[in-house]
Design a protein around this motif. Sequence first.
Motif, PDB file in Angstrom:
ATOM      1  N   CYS A   1     -32.140  22.629  13.298  1.00  0.00           N
ATOM      2  CA  CYS A   1     -31.394  21.247  13.621  1.00  0.00           C
ATOM      3  C   CYS A   1     -32.486  20.043  13.542  1.00  0.00           C
ATOM      4  O   CYS A   1     -32.014  18.908  13.356  1.00  0.00           O
ATOM      5  CB  CYS A   1     -30.769  21.010  14.933  1.00  0.00           C
TER       6      CYS A   1
ATOM      7  N   ASN B   1     -32.030  20.971  22.157  1.00  0.00           N
ATOM      8  CA  ASN B   1     -30.815  20.316  21.268  1.00  0.00           C
ATOM      9  C   ASN B   1     -29.677  21.605  20.992  1.00  0.00           C
ATOM     10  O   ASN B   1     -28.462  21.278  21.327  1.00  0.00           O
ATOM     11  CB  ASN B   1     -31.029  19.752  20.235  1.00  0.00           C
ATOM     12  N   CYS B   2     -30.003  22.376  20.405  1.00  0.00           N
ATOM     13  CA  CYS B   2     -29.085  23.681  19.943  1.00  0.00           C
ATOM     14  C   CYS B   2     -29.196  24.808  20.677  1.00  0.00           C
ATOM     15  O   CYS B   2     -28.636  25.833  20.269  1.00  0.00           O
ATOM     16  CB  CYS B   2     -29.443  23.635  18.487  1.00  0.00           C
TER      17      CYS B   2
ATOM     18  N   CYS C   1     -35.158  25.275  21.376  1.00  0.00           N
ATOM     19  CA  CYS C   1     -34.945  24.154  21.354  1.00  0.00           C
ATOM     20  C   CYS C   1     -33.804  23.375  22.286  1.00  0.00           C
ATOM     21  O   CYS C   1     -32.753  24.164  22.602  1.00  0.00           O
ATOM     22  CB  CYS C   1     -34.074  23.793  19.834  1.00  0.00           C
TER      23      CYS C   1
ATOM     24  N   CYS D   1     -37.730  21.816  15.693  1.00  0.00           N
ATOM     25  CA  CYS D   1     -36.593  23.056  15.571  1.00  0.00           C
ATOM     26  C   CYS D   1     -36.153  23.240  13.912  1.00  0.00           C
ATOM     27  O   CYS D   1     -35.964  22.234  13.474  1.00  0.00           O
ATOM     28  CB  CYS D   1     -35.342  22.740  16.299  1.00  0.00           C
TER      29      CYS D   1
ATOM     30  N   HIS E   1     -34.589  18.817  15.216  1.00  0.00           N
ATOM     31  CA  HIS E   1     -35.008  18.216  16.742  1.00  0.00           C
ATOM     32  C   HIS E   1     -36.553  18.405  16.971  1.00  0.00           C
ATOM     33  O   HIS E   1     -36.821  19.541  17.087  1.00  0.00           O
ATOM     34  CB  HIS E   1     -34.263  18.553  17.806  1.00  0.00           C
TER      35      HIS E   1
HETATM   36 ZN   LIG Z   1     -32.766  22.818  17.563  1.00  0.00          ZN
END
Ligand SMILES: [Zn+2]
Length: 110
Positions: A73, A88-89, A86, A70, A75
């Motif tokens: 972030c 994660n975000c 992503c 990503c 990740h």
């Molecule tokens: Zn991310």
Amino acid sequence: MGDILNLIAEDMKVRGLSKVLKIELIVGDLSNAMPDALEMAFEIHKAMKSPILDESSELVIIREEARAKCVFCGHEYTPDNRVALCPNCGMPGGKIISGETLKVLSYEGS
Ligand SMILES: [Zn+2]
């Protein structure tokens, strides 16, 4: 598959080889190539008496896992397609870092 065999045939000429014993091919999960289709094409080339293949020629397919990073972030994750969000975000900022490869890793000839 035909393009790959042509490349190998060219290289074999330079090295003075005439038969392929084994080809190791890296196929990324995000490359547009399907391993099953490549294997089938290889069998067809064998059956059609490709000058560099015979019955003992072997194709080994090595899968390369899809990975994305990503850009927002940082990740790293396994995307299920090129525009995966992503996990994660939630941003669509995945940069593909592996899985797009389609290339010959090595081959053995005689
Ligand atoms: Zn991310």
